[in-house]
Scaffold this active site. Sequence first.
Site, short mmCIF file in Angstrom:
data_model
loop_
_atom_site.label_atom_id
_atom_site.label_comp_id
_atom_site.label_asym_id
_atom_site.label_seq_id
_atom_site.Cartn_x
_atom_site.Cartn_y
_atom_site.Cartn_z
N SER A 168 0.73 -1.44 0.26
CA SER A 168 -0.31 0.13 -0.02
C SER A 168 0.69 1.31 0.14
O SER A 168 2.20 1.51 1.34
CB SER A 168 -0.59 -0.17 1.18
OG SER A 168 -1.49 0.91 1.53
N1 GSH Z 1 -5.73 8.83 3.09
C1 GSH Z 1 -5.21 7.43 3.55
C2 GSH Z 1 -5.53 5.98 2.23
C3 GSH Z 1 -5.89 4.77 2.61
C4 GSH Z 1 -6.01 3.95 2.31
O1 GSH Z 1 -6.67 4.07 0.88
N2 GSH Z 1 -5.66 2.94 2.66
C5 GSH Z 1 -5.85 1.99 1.47
C6 GSH Z 1 -4.74 0.27 1.35
S1 GSH Z 1 -3.71 1.86 0.01
C7 GSH Z 1 -7.12 0.74 2.12
O2 GSH Z 1 -6.91 1.11 3.70
N3 GSH Z 1 -8.23 0.59 1.63
C8 GSH Z 1 -9.06 -0.94 2.05
C9 GSH Z 1 -10.65 0.36 2.86
O3 GSH Z 1 -10.54 1.42 2.55
O4 GSH Z 1 -11.47 -0.49 2.99
C10 GSH Z 1 -3.97 7.41 4.26
O5 GSH Z 1 -2.85 8.16 4.10
O6 GSH Z 1 -3.65 6.86 4.98
#
Ligand code: GSH
Length: 218
Positions: A11
């Site tokens: 990620s």
């Molecule tokens: N703005 C957040 C974005 C976090 C994000 O979108 N993470 C993704 C992985 S790259 C995630 O956890 N996706 C799973 C979901 O949203 O359910 C950050 O910078 O931490």
Amino acid sequence: MAPKLYYAKMSPPCRASLLTIHALGIDVELVPINLAEQQHLTNAFLKLNPFHTVPTLEEDTFTIWDSHAINAYLVEKYGADDSLYPKDLAKRVVVDQRLHFDSGVLYARLKAILISIRQDGAKIVAKDKADSLIQGFTLLETLLEQNKFVAGDSLTIADFSIVSTVSSANVLVPLASNRFPQILEWLSRMQALPYYKKGNQDGLDIFASEIKSKVIVR
Ligand SMILES: N[C@@H](CCC(=O)N[C@@H](CS)C(=O)NCC(=O)O)C(=O)O
């Protein structure tokens, strides 16, 4: 007790937090979360972070998510000095602007492409989505024409956020050397950091192989 970082190596925002942790040289317990197995949707994880995103940081008395907030917190709380997130307001506000640029523009546009691939089954990157990312690259190029790092002459957490996003975006929409020479030079500067491989490259390689198994990259 050391804080815990729930993360997935591939990620981009997790890699920004890993870069911060390795740059600070601090003791953080790394807890892998397998997104493909939906470990971020378990009741236990939702109790920690109802937004179900990684990275998520658990401290003794509270939990916080969003890599940008986590990284700023880690520097404030554990940094030997403030160089990665300056206390001087005139410097800090520039770093903050770059962090919001990552969240609101670069990462948001990359994420739109990732959703089209992972959730909607797209086999190519749609032109409008690629163009929108390229427009973000163009803004970044102008910043780097004036600065060695994204927020000025020295390395900050904004470089960690933007490099994790841009190196991932580069897998899907390759950075043309004739259009983005400053970004490519900055990328080389970032790659030369002693902790870049374990902070970003290792997870980026996993990300790239997943993506290349799903889409045709031109
Ligand atoms: N703005 C957040 C974005 C976090 C994000 O979108 N993470 C993704 C992985 S790259 C995630 O956890 N996706 C799973 C979901 O949203 O359910 C950050 O910078 O931490």
